[in-house]
Enzyme design. Sequence first.
Site, mmCIF file in Angstrom:
data_model
loop_
_atom_site.group_PDB
_atom_site.id
_atom_site.type_symbol
_atom_site.label_atom_id
_atom_site.label_comp_id
_atom_site.label_asym_id
_atom_site.label_seq_id
_atom_site.Cartn_x
_atom_site.Cartn_y
_atom_site.Cartn_z
ATOM 1 N N HIS A 114 1.860 4.240 -3.471
ATOM 2 C CA HIS A 114 2.140 6.305 -3.228
ATOM 3 C C HIS A 114 3.271 6.425 -3.005
ATOM 4 C CE1 HIS A 114 -1.450 6.865 -0.780
ATOM 5 N NE2 HIS A 114 -1.505 5.591 -0.005
ATOM 6 N N HIS A 171 0.783 -1.402 0.099
ATOM 7 C CA HIS A 171 -0.221 0.482 -0.551
ATOM 8 C C HIS A 171 0.424 1.183 0.180
ATOM 9 C CE1 HIS A 171 -3.517 2.327 1.059
ATOM 10 N NE2 HIS A 171 -2.692 3.251 1.732
ATOM 11 N N GLU A 172 1.836 1.466 0.899
ATOM 12 C CA GLU A 172 2.916 2.225 0.794
ATOM 13 C C GLU A 172 3.836 3.116 -0.511
ATOM 14 O OE1 GLU A 172 2.084 4.745 3.322
ATOM 15 O OE2 GLU A 172 0.722 3.238 4.398
#
Length: 453
Positions: free
Chosen positions: A28, A24-25
């Site tokens: 980004h 998920h990170e």
Amino acid sequence: MSSLLYIFGIVIFFVAILVSIGLHELGHMIPAKAFGGKVTQYFIGFGPTVWSRRLGETEYGVKAIPLGGYVKIVGMLPPDAEQLGTVTVDEDGNRVTKIRKSNTGLFTQLISDARAAEWELIKPEDEPRLFYRMAWWKKVIVMAGGPSMNIAIAFFLFWVVFSTYGNVNDPAVDSGRPVVSSVQDCIIPATEHRTTCQPGDTPSPAALAGLQRGDEITSFNGTAITSYPQLQALIRANDDNEAVVEFLRDGVAHSATVHTVIDSRPATDDPDSTKMVDVGFMGITPSSHYVTGGPLYTVVQMGDTAEQTVEAMIRLPQRVWGVGEAILGMQDRDPESPVSIVGGSRIAGETVSVSWLPTDAKVTFLLMLIAGFNFFIGAFNFIPLLPLDGGHIASALWEEMRRIAARLRGRPDPGFVDAAKLLPIAYVMATAMLAMSLVLIVGDLVVPIHITG
């Protein structure tokens, strides 16, 4: 052996969720760096740092509380001279921010403090790389990258299951005449989470009539049967009366007289409801049929999952409140209530350790559990409120809409949207999320949900 398998299941689920958080990170960080943004930190977890290492301008590490993660993208909040005060550069080239003394009110001061913390380490050469200066579509891609990664993980896992093991939740599995998978020896109240009979339990009507596993039901009281939901509706409507059941056993036609009884069972008109109704009961379980499919089939099924997820998010506060009441002993915990990562770990441990599930079913259940968590996390993060990713996406879209409107009206560029002014909403939202998380964690420890009842 079962204890080791229980721990093994917990570890598998926990590691899978940590990997999901890390991806998920990355969702980004990768586009942020690709667009020239400055990312100074990439961490899994919160709290004290357990381990970290700097590579280039980014510090990578793990923190003590593995309940999330974050990336630090420089320049999320734009400067505001009127609210914040003046921004100067000292003789060493460092940016110095001065808070105006005229700031009054709790939220006003919080906004000023947040902006000051954001800008105190920004250097003049960072100016072109600040997040708030990115084009609106770049901001959307950066912020959507995280939850989109969770959706992609869910898609991949669902696809693996649907293309190999199959999907038992597809409405197509209800088509065709039902085949008896098992016959209940006795009538076990639906409110009692057990699977074995106890002294004093009444024999089930199906057992008394001599129905057996493998029987293919062809008619009920003269009505030809084409699906299990149809048969279930007829049984429930029969109340406390006799019925003639016709069936095939090893290809040979048979019939039996069954006297259904009235029993309290969950309502079928709303699967998510805990409402119980008095209906006719016979005591058979149909065989599960599985439908397989590829990527397109998976997309269609995930569309149905998305509808259920949106409904679950709308009802989340109410259902968390129900978990709170269960913690206080005011009611039993709903087996369909939401769970935290702690609850998911316990369910994974039980799934792996039970002896009555075949290995392929255990693997499938774990994959579906991990996929479900990822899908919910991804969808939840798209909610257009700070501090969720959807809040930043909404700010970027609003920024472009303002500029389009200004151009159409021949007015000056209104400039960047100041996300700092939405921090009061973010604080309220973060507090609510923390409270719900704590309730679910305590609930999973005090009144846990068990797959074995």
